[in-house]
Design a protein around this motif. Sequence first.
Motif, short mmCIF file in Angstrom:
data_model
loop_
_atom_site.label_atom_id
_atom_site.label_comp_id
_atom_site.label_asym_id
_atom_site.label_seq_id
_atom_site.Cartn_x
_atom_site.Cartn_y
_atom_site.Cartn_z
N TYR A 110 -14.67 11.23 -18.47
CA TYR A 110 -14.91 10.00 -17.86
C TYR A 110 -13.86 9.51 -17.19
N ARG A 111 -13.93 8.46 -16.28
CA ARG A 111 -12.85 7.88 -15.72
C ARG A 111 -13.32 6.36 -15.72
N ASP A 113 -13.84 2.51 -13.98
CA ASP A 113 -13.94 1.64 -12.81
C ASP A 113 -12.56 0.77 -12.84
N GLN A 114 -11.82 0.82 -11.83
CA GLN A 114 -10.54 -0.10 -12.02
C GLN A 114 -10.64 -1.77 -11.88
N HIS A 145 -4.09 4.89 -18.05
CA HIS A 145 -5.50 4.84 -18.62
C HIS A 145 -6.59 4.60 -17.51
N TYR A 146 -6.16 3.96 -16.54
CA TYR A 146 -7.28 3.61 -15.36
C TYR A 146 -7.23 4.73 -14.44
N THR A 147 -6.18 5.52 -14.43
CA THR A 147 -6.17 6.42 -13.21
C THR A 147 -6.60 8.09 -13.60
N ASN A 148 -6.33 8.25 -14.84
CA ASN A 148 -6.56 9.50 -15.29
C ASN A 148 -7.92 9.83 -15.92
N ASP A 149 -8.55 10.91 -15.75
CA ASP A 149 -9.49 11.30 -16.62
C ASP A 149 -9.43 11.21 -18.07
N GLN A 164 -6.68 11.74 -23.60
CA GLN A 164 -6.33 11.71 -22.11
C GLN A 164 -4.73 12.34 -21.80
#
Length: 224
Positions: A110-111, A113-114, A145-149, A164
């Motif tokens: 998952y990733r 949404d920022q 955390h918000y950039t990497n899968d 992660q």
Amino acid sequence: MISKLLSVVVLVFLVGSNPGQAAQQCKLAKARILNWDKLSGIWYNTFSHVEDPTQLEGRCNSIVVAGSFGHDGVAVVRNVMPQILTPDGKKDVAPKSVPEYFMAVDPGIYRLDQSSELQWINTKILEQIMTKERMTSYVNAISDHYTNDFAITTNYKNFLMISQCNREGKYSVWVYTKTPNPDEEVKTDVENNMTHRRINAELQKNDACVATINSIFEQGSVPK
């Protein structure tokens, strides 16, 4: 991802003959497709990787799966942070409940949404609860955390683990459990999962989950 380290329980999982080299080879393996409907209720962040910059002193971050779209599509997860009374009696500055949207990019991968990121890095709030040096590492970790899968694995019974790779090429791990005070069976299940997925990390226990559990219900922090 929030804790006061009243005590530290370290679980060491080594991969290969050279732990230092293995730590630099962080790679996420695909996981099983998640059935979000089986992840109902509150999950407590009782373990995280050692020296996790996202942990806030005395806090226990918990998550509630608020809904999902499809078997492994987009899931809406709310981070719930118990509010505590500040020494001067003023309103707690920490976020109370932050919605996050998990978007599937591969089975079990998952990733985020920022759109929720800024709720965690409000500098005016952070300046009240941490030093500038601490704030820099915290903001960098939130950005990772918000950039990497990341991968999510669970046995649906007693643990849910998010893993992660950070900017240093090492594993970041957050373990959520169905109880704020997991027993040895849960720790064994987590250890076996990390070994199976070849995740090299040291985990620390978050005892703040036990200390703040009542306030989650008493102050209505659980989203409806």
